[in-house]
Design a protein around this motif. Structure first.
Motif, PDB file in Angstrom:
ATOM      1  N   ALA A 296       0.202  -0.609  -9.040  1.00 43.17           N
ATOM      2  CA  ALA A 296       0.530   0.118  -7.809  1.00 43.17           C
ATOM      3  C   ALA A 296      -0.479   1.237  -7.568  1.00 43.17           C
ATOM      4  O   ALA A 296      -0.925   1.445  -6.436  1.00 43.17           O
ATOM      5  N   SER A 297      -0.848   1.933  -8.620  1.00 40.18           N
ATOM      6  CA  SER A 297      -1.830   3.000  -8.502  1.00 40.18           C
ATOM      7  C   SER A 297      -3.184   2.452  -8.046  1.00 40.18           C
ATOM      8  O   SER A 297      -3.841   3.028  -7.170  1.00 40.18           O
TER       9      SER A 297
ATOM     10  N   ALA B  10      -6.216   1.058  -0.992  1.00 39.96           N
ATOM     11  CA  ALA B  10      -5.801   1.373   0.379  1.00 39.96           C
ATOM     12  C   ALA B  10      -6.450   2.676   0.844  1.00 39.96           C
ATOM     13  O   ALA B  10      -6.992   2.747   1.958  1.00 39.96           O
ATOM     14  N   TYR B  11      -6.425   3.684  -0.011  1.00 40.52           N
ATOM     15  CA  TYR B  11      -7.078   4.950   0.314  1.00 40.52           C
ATOM     16  C   TYR B  11      -8.567   4.722   0.584  1.00 40.52           C
ATOM     17  O   TYR B  11      -9.130   5.248   1.554  1.00 40.52           O
TER      18      TYR B  11
ATOM     19  N   THR C 106       3.083   0.105 -12.688  1.00 41.72           N
ATOM     20  CA  THR C 106       2.618   1.403 -12.187  1.00 41.72           C
ATOM     21  C   THR C 106       1.089   1.435 -12.111  1.00 41.72           C
ATOM     22  O   THR C 106       0.520   1.966 -11.156  1.00 41.72           O
TER      23      THR C 106
ATOM     24  N   GLY D 200      -3.635  -0.309  -6.360  1.00 41.46           N
ATOM     25  CA  GLY D 200      -3.461  -0.741  -4.969  1.00 41.46           C
ATOM     26  C   GLY D 200      -3.513   0.420  -3.994  1.00 41.46           C
ATOM     27  O   GLY D 200      -4.129   0.314  -2.919  1.00 41.46           O
ATOM     28  N   LEU D 201      -2.880   1.529  -4.353  1.00 36.16           N
ATOM     29  CA  LEU D 201      -2.929   2.714  -3.489  1.00 36.16           C
ATOM     30  C   LEU D 201      -4.354   3.261  -3.397  1.00 36.16           C
ATOM     31  O   LEU D 201      -4.784   3.714  -2.326  1.00 36.16           O
ATOM     32  N   ALA D 202      -5.095   3.218  -4.501  1.00 30.75           N
ATOM     33  CA  ALA D 202      -6.479   3.680  -4.483  1.00 30.75           C
ATOM     34  C   ALA D 202      -7.332   2.803  -3.573  1.00 30.75           C
ATOM     35  O   ALA D 202      -8.187   3.308  -2.825  1.00 30.75           O
TER      36      ALA D 202
END
Length: 177
Positions: free
Chosen positions: A107-108, A114-115, A104, A110-112
């Motif tokens: 993933a968090s 990407a953002y 998690t 990675g999303l940051a």
């Protein structure tokens, strides 16, 4: 219960190693995103040895920034896992929850990232602290987002992991709905 208590410190050690290795890998990626994040901030923050190559210093910082999360998150995971019936269920519940927490966090992060790549520009920089004279404050902000959201993801992952232990303990103890 006695066997579980003997194994518990080794599980905490495993959690520290998992988190430290995660920090090393995480920092290698964030260093690729922004060298300045380390040269202008993290190396000074962690007083990294000045005479080692940058990628080793990045790993050093990654280890020291994250190994202790293994103690912080591992302790409630170990304690919750004690609710299982057998030693095998105990270790399985622990490692499942620890993997959920680390995954998690990743993933968090990675999303940051990407953002950051999709939405952070010189016109939309987050309200972080920025060192003077940065060549690339956008890259610095992207690395900063990655770091911040990795810690937030670790906390969320801890919660998810504890929920998984609750279900594992119910199964282990033969409780059905």
């Amino acid at each position: 219960m006695t066997k579980k208590l003997v194994v518990a410190p080794f599980l905490l050690l495993a959690a520290c190693v998992m988190c430290g290795v995660y920090g090393i890998a995480h920092n290698q990626i964030s260093y690729t995103i922004s060298h300045e994040y380390f040269h202008a901030f993290k190396f000074q923050q962690f007083d990294s040895p000045p005479d080692i190559p940058a990628r080793f210093a990045v790993a050093w910082v990654g280890w020291y920034a994250s190994w202790w999360i293994g103690l912080l998150a591992g302790t409630p995971i170990v304690l919750a896992s004690l609710a299982t019936r057998t030693l095998m269920d105990f270790t399985h519940a622990f490692f499942s929850a620890a993997i959920i927490a680390v995954t998690t966090a990743a993933a968090s992060a990675g999303l940051a990232v990407a953002y950051g790549f999709l939405f952070v520009t010189s016109e939309t920089l987050p309200g972080f602290w920025y060192p003077d004279d940065l060549a690339n404050p956008v890259a610095f902000a992207r690395a900063g987002l990655m770091h911040t959201f990795s810690y937030l993801g670790a906390f969320a992952g801890l919660v998810f992991g504890l929920v998984s232990i609750w279900f594992a303990a119910k199964r282990s103890n033969g409780v059905t709905d």
